[in-house]
Scaffold this active site. Structure first.
Site, PDB file in Angstrom:
ATOM      1  N   ASP A 168      47.003   0.901 -35.263  1.00 62.20           N
ATOM      2  CA  ASP A 168      46.618  -0.283 -34.482  1.00 62.20           C
ATOM      3  C   ASP A 168      47.795  -0.773 -33.649  1.00 62.20           C
ATOM      4  O   ASP A 168      47.686  -0.974 -32.448  1.00 62.20           O
ATOM      5  CB  ASP A 168      46.220  -1.451 -35.410  1.00 62.20           C
ATOM      6  CG  ASP A 168      44.892  -1.237 -36.089  1.00 62.20           C
ATOM      7  OD1 ASP A 168      43.904  -1.782 -35.617  1.00 62.20           O
ATOM      8  OD2 ASP A 168      44.870  -0.508 -37.099  1.00 62.20           O
ATOM      9  N   GLU A 193      44.426  -7.476 -29.669  1.00 60.32           N
ATOM     10  CA  GLU A 193      44.102  -7.934 -31.015  1.00 60.32           C
ATOM     11  C   GLU A 193      45.315  -8.198 -31.911  1.00 60.32           C
ATOM     12  O   GLU A 193      45.336  -9.165 -32.654  1.00 60.32           O
ATOM     13  CB  GLU A 193      43.193  -6.896 -31.697  1.00 60.32           C
ATOM     14  CG  GLU A 193      42.817  -7.324 -33.102  1.00 60.32           C
ATOM     15  CD  GLU A 193      41.666  -6.540 -33.697  1.00 60.32           C
ATOM     16  OE1 GLU A 193      41.404  -5.436 -33.216  1.00 60.32           O
ATOM     17  OE2 GLU A 193      41.055  -7.046 -34.649  1.00 60.32           O
ATOM     18  N   ASP A 256      41.313  -3.684 -27.457  1.00 65.18           N
ATOM     19  CA  ASP A 256      41.235  -3.503 -28.907  1.00 65.18           C
ATOM     20  C   ASP A 256      41.879  -2.150 -29.182  1.00 65.18           C
ATOM     21  O   ASP A 256      41.315  -1.109 -28.856  1.00 65.18           O
ATOM     22  CB  ASP A 256      39.789  -3.537 -29.409  1.00 65.18           C
ATOM     23  CG  ASP A 256      39.758  -3.694 -30.922  1.00 65.18           C
ATOM     24  OD1 ASP A 256      40.757  -3.336 -31.577  1.00 65.18           O
ATOM     25  OD2 ASP A 256      38.742  -4.176 -31.455  1.00 65.18           O
ATOM     26  N   ILE A 258      42.601  -0.347 -31.887  1.00 67.84           N
ATOM     27  CA  ILE A 258      41.741   0.502 -32.721  1.00 67.84           C
ATOM     28  C   ILE A 258      40.576  -0.382 -33.146  1.00 67.84           C
ATOM     29  O   ILE A 258      40.709  -1.211 -34.051  1.00 67.84           O
ATOM     30  CB  ILE A 258      42.452   1.018 -34.000  1.00 67.84           C
ATOM     31  CG1 ILE A 258      43.732   1.776 -33.676  1.00 67.84           C
ATOM     32  CG2 ILE A 258      41.483   1.872 -34.822  1.00 67.84           C
ATOM     33  CD1 ILE A 258      43.635   3.250 -33.462  1.00 67.84           C
ATOM     34  N   ASP A 259      39.455  -0.201 -32.476  1.00 67.06           N
ATOM     35  CA  ASP A 259      38.267  -0.978 -32.839  1.00 67.06           C
ATOM     36  C   ASP A 259      37.538  -0.217 -33.944  1.00 67.06           C
ATOM     37  O   ASP A 259      37.375   0.998 -33.860  1.00 67.06           O
ATOM     38  CB  ASP A 259      37.366  -1.121 -31.606  1.00 67.06           C
ATOM     39  CG  ASP A 259      36.107  -1.902 -31.942  1.00 67.06           C
ATOM     40  OD1 ASP A 259      36.222  -2.934 -32.614  1.00 67.06           O
ATOM     41  OD2 ASP A 259      35.022  -1.454 -31.542  1.00 67.06           O
ATOM     42  N   THR A 261      38.496  -0.606 -37.395  1.00 68.17           N
ATOM     43  CA  THR A 261      39.591  -0.151 -38.257  1.00 68.17           C
ATOM     44  C   THR A 261      39.040   0.430 -39.562  1.00 68.17           C
ATOM     45  O   THR A 261      39.569   1.404 -40.081  1.00 68.17           O
ATOM     46  CB  THR A 261      40.542  -1.319 -38.588  1.00 68.17           C
ATOM     47  OG1 THR A 261      40.753  -2.060 -37.407  1.00 68.17           O
ATOM     48  CG2 THR A 261      41.858  -0.824 -39.102  1.00 68.17           C
ATOM     49  N   ASP A 408      36.278  -7.053 -28.720  1.00 72.73           N
ATOM     50  CA  ASP A 408      35.310  -6.249 -29.462  1.00 72.73           C
ATOM     51  C   ASP A 408      34.078  -5.916 -28.641  1.00 72.73           C
ATOM     52  O   ASP A 408      33.212  -5.155 -29.115  1.00 72.73           O
ATOM     53  CB  ASP A 408      34.891  -6.986 -30.745  1.00 72.73           C
ATOM     54  CG  ASP A 408      35.939  -6.876 -31.830  1.00 72.73           C
ATOM     55  OD1 ASP A 408      36.589  -5.809 -31.891  1.00 72.73           O
ATOM     56  OD2 ASP A 408      36.125  -7.841 -32.584  1.00 72.73           O
TER      57      ASP A 408
HETATM   58  N1  A2P Z   1      33.076 -10.422 -41.312  1.00 75.88           N
HETATM   59  C1  A2P Z   1      32.900  -9.828 -40.154  1.00 75.88           C
HETATM   60  N2  A2P Z   1      31.719  -9.951 -39.517  1.00 75.88           N
HETATM   61  C2  A2P Z   1      31.529  -9.347 -38.348  1.00 75.88           C
HETATM   62  N3  A2P Z   1      32.442  -8.573 -37.732  1.00 75.88           N
HETATM   63  C3  A2P Z   1      33.608  -8.420 -38.311  1.00 75.88           C
HETATM   64  C4  A2P Z   1      33.901  -9.039 -39.555  1.00 75.88           C
HETATM   65  N4  A2P Z   1      35.146  -8.727 -39.902  1.00 75.88           N
HETATM   66  C5  A2P Z   1      35.629  -7.943 -38.919  1.00 75.88           C
HETATM   67  N5  A2P Z   1      34.712  -7.747 -37.951  1.00 75.88           N
HETATM   68  C6  A2P Z   1      34.865  -7.011 -36.701  1.00 75.88           C
HETATM   69  O1  A2P Z   1      33.793  -6.163 -36.411  1.00 75.88           O
HETATM   70  C7  A2P Z   1      34.277  -5.117 -35.582  1.00 75.88           C
HETATM   71  C8  A2P Z   1      33.747  -3.815 -36.007  1.00 75.88           C
HETATM   72  O2  A2P Z   1      32.387  -3.932 -36.073  1.00 75.88           O
HETATM   73  P1  A2P Z   1      31.495  -2.699 -36.433  1.00 75.88           P
HETATM   74  O3  A2P Z   1      30.843  -3.068 -37.702  1.00 75.88           O
HETATM   75  O4  A2P Z   1      30.591  -2.619 -35.277  1.00 75.88           O
HETATM   76  O5  A2P Z   1      32.377  -1.515 -36.572  1.00 75.88           O
HETATM   77  C9  A2P Z   1      35.754  -5.088 -35.679  1.00 75.88           C
HETATM   78  O6  A2P Z   1      36.283  -5.474 -34.447  1.00 75.88           O
HETATM   79  C10 A2P Z   1      36.036  -6.082 -36.768  1.00 75.88           C
HETATM   80  O7  A2P Z   1      37.165  -6.839 -36.498  1.00 75.88           O
HETATM   81  P2  A2P Z   1      38.607  -6.285 -36.829  1.00 75.88           P
HETATM   82  O8  A2P Z   1      38.919  -5.403 -35.655  1.00 75.88           O
HETATM   83  O9  A2P Z   1      39.456  -7.484 -36.895  1.00 75.88           O
HETATM   84  O10 A2P Z   1      38.476  -5.514 -38.122  1.00 75.88           O
HETATM   85 MG    MG Z   2      37.736  -4.582 -33.145  1.00 69.79          MG
END
Ligand code: A2P
Ligand code: MG
Length: 471
Positions: A168, A193, A256, A258-259, A261, A408
């Site tokens: 990331d 991010e 982002d 690494i979207d 993660t 995102d």
């Molecule tokens: N509790 C949560 N509810 C919804 N989305 C979330 C939650 N926690 C993290 N995310 C974010 O959802 C995105 C990934 O969604 P998907 O389920 O489509 O793969 C990521 O960007 C992630 O953020 P982060 O990048 O901070 O981990």
């Molecule tokens: Mg993300």
């Protein structure tokens, strides 16, 4: 059998480690006829392209050496697809006040060129001459091998407990570094991010060292940039360049690094997502999905570990959405599904049930008569897959109180809309990227085509009324 489509197969990932026969030096490579042939071909290509001019030595010049870099590309089944070699200048011997800002690398990455061309178009820069004979698309942080290697040891816990990896930070540092280098402008603004807070602590020093090594190795392997070795301080600075808050005025890059993660850590889908906002509107989006198959992943299609993976989607406002392989194939224009039959409209949702209510989407799918099971994958790869018509609907319903971030959705949103799709919140409003880091929206995010959107909105409304506890 919960309807999850597990993707991609771990077997495929297991074959991505660097084969032991990949040489690390010229003396090792020159012992093998295959590598000698690859170097010879590359050398001939460089000569044919008049890559350099031989001149007498000049005592006031700093003469840089060069070295070969080797890479073995594998098929999904582990057999050798191609041996790639690059001749790169030893940019780390460049000297301040002498030649530090000159570029000596005889190779360039097609991905970099594409990004720069998009920038040029978006910014109205004049394009004088473009001469790309040898395009190279390897050795970046979007590489599966890098993913595999990092997964062995580099998963950290951010203070908010979400998994974050060296990748990331490394990806953010690298993209930020490249953008700033290519866009020498006082008004450079990046909303990204990660921040360097944890890395500046005593406990973050080892991670920072790993990031610095990863980014330097990536730059050397890639060969597009002849820059001196970056320091840990350079890393912190590059990461912190992403501190902008965005907003409705001016231009802001949105990243982002690494979207998805969690998908990355699991060895599944993830994306590197970059977008450009101009006066609050998304005007450019690039979505790299290293694990996404080039073939469709929609509906009931059976996936095989032989599927080739690695997709790059890019979209510019008014100019459509294109997809190419991360290997550098020619881009093809993609379009969302045009079906108006909701029964045959398969849908995408989060792999992680904690990110999006699977109960709510199941209720919506039932109302629409959708027959296919949900396709559950991580990250904005869902937007990419939707943009090429793998499925017809994307549903996202985070728990109440979760605030969506612009990084995102910005790149994914333009990739879908330029492919003819519609992205809206649960009330049917378009997403507003002009409010800063967050998207203030009603309840959830939906994406589909224009014909299906009214039906989908109705089903969403009814399901939300029937099971409000799902959120
Ligand atoms: N509790 C949560 N509810 C919804 N989305 C979330 C939650 N926690 C993290 N995310 C974010 O959802 C995105 C990934 O969604 P998907 O389920 O489509 O793969 C990521 O960007 C992630 O953020 P982060 O990048 O901070 O981990
Ligand atoms: Mg993300």
């Amino acid at each position: 059998m919960d309807g999850t489509v597990p993707y991609p197969s771990r077997k495929c990932l297991a074959t991505t480690v660097t084969p032991s026969e990949t040489p690390t030096s010229y003396s090792a490579a020159s012992k093998h006829s295959e590598w000698r042939d690859a170097m010879n071909q590359e050398y001939q290509a460089l000569l044919q392209n008049h890559t350099w001019t031989v001149v007498p030595p000049n005592p006031s010049s700093n003469v840089l050496g060069c070295r070969w870099v080797y890479r073995t590309k594998l098929h999904a089944d582990g057999s050798i697809k191609r041996r790639k070699v690059w001749l790169v200048a030893k940019g780390y011997h460049q000297q301040p006040d002498l030649d530090l800002h000159e570029t000596f690398s005889p190779v360039v990455k097609a991905l970099t060129i594409r990004l720069i061309l998009s920038l040029a178009v978006a910014r109205g820069w004049p394009l004088c001459q473009i001469d790309i004979q040898n395009a190279f698309l390897h050795g970046t942080l979007t590489d599966q091998k890098v993913q595999k290697a990092l997964l062995q040891s580099d998963v950290q816990a951010k203070s908010d407990k979400s998994p974050v990896t060296v990748a990331d930070y490394g990806s953010q540092a690298l993209v930020s570094f490249v953008l700033e280098r290519e866009l020498p402008s006082d008004s450079f603004s990046l909303v990204a991010e990660e921040d360097s807070g944890d890395l500046r602590k005593e406990s973050g020093q080892e991670t920072l060292q790993r990031i610095t090594k990863l980014v330097n190795d990536t730059i050397v392997n890639d060969g597009s940039f002849s820059v001196p070795t970056l320091t840990m301080e350079d890393m912190l600075r590059a990461i912190d360049s992403g501190k902008s808050d965005g907003g409705s005025h001016g231009r802001h890059w949105v990243l982002d690094p690494i979207d998805g993660t969690k998908g990355f850590v699991r060895g599944d889908q993830y994306a590197i997502a970059l977008a450009l906002l101009d006066e609050g509107k998304v005007v450019l989006g690039v979505l790299a999905c290293p694990n996404l198959p080039l073939a469709s992943i929609g509906g009931n299609r059976l996936h095989s570990s032989h599927d080739e993976v690695g997709c790059l989607f890019f979209a510019k406002v008014g100019a459509g959405t294109y997809m190419q392989s991360l290997d550098g194939s020619s881009p093809i224009k993609v379009n969302v599904s045009t079906t108006d039959n909701s029964e045959e409209a398969s849908f995408f949702e989060s792999f992680e049930a904690a990110h999006s209510s699977h109960d709510l989407s199941s209720s919506i799918a039932k109302k629409l008569g959708v027959k296919a099971p949900p396709v559950r994958i991580d990250s904005q790869a869902k937007y990419g897959a939707l943009s090429r018509g793998d499925g017809a609907i994307y549903l996202r319903f985070p728990r109440k109180g979760y605030r969506e971030k612009i990084w995102d959705h910005a790149a994914g949103c333009i990739v879908v809309t330029e492919a003819g799709g519609v992205v809206a919140d649960a009330a049917g409003n378009p997403l507003d990227f002009s409010k800063g880091k967050y998207l203030d929206l009603d309840t959830g995010i939906l994406a589909t085509n224009e014909k299906l959107m009214p039906l989908l909105l109705k089903a969403v409304r009814e399901s939300l009324e029937e099971i409000p506890s799902a959120l």
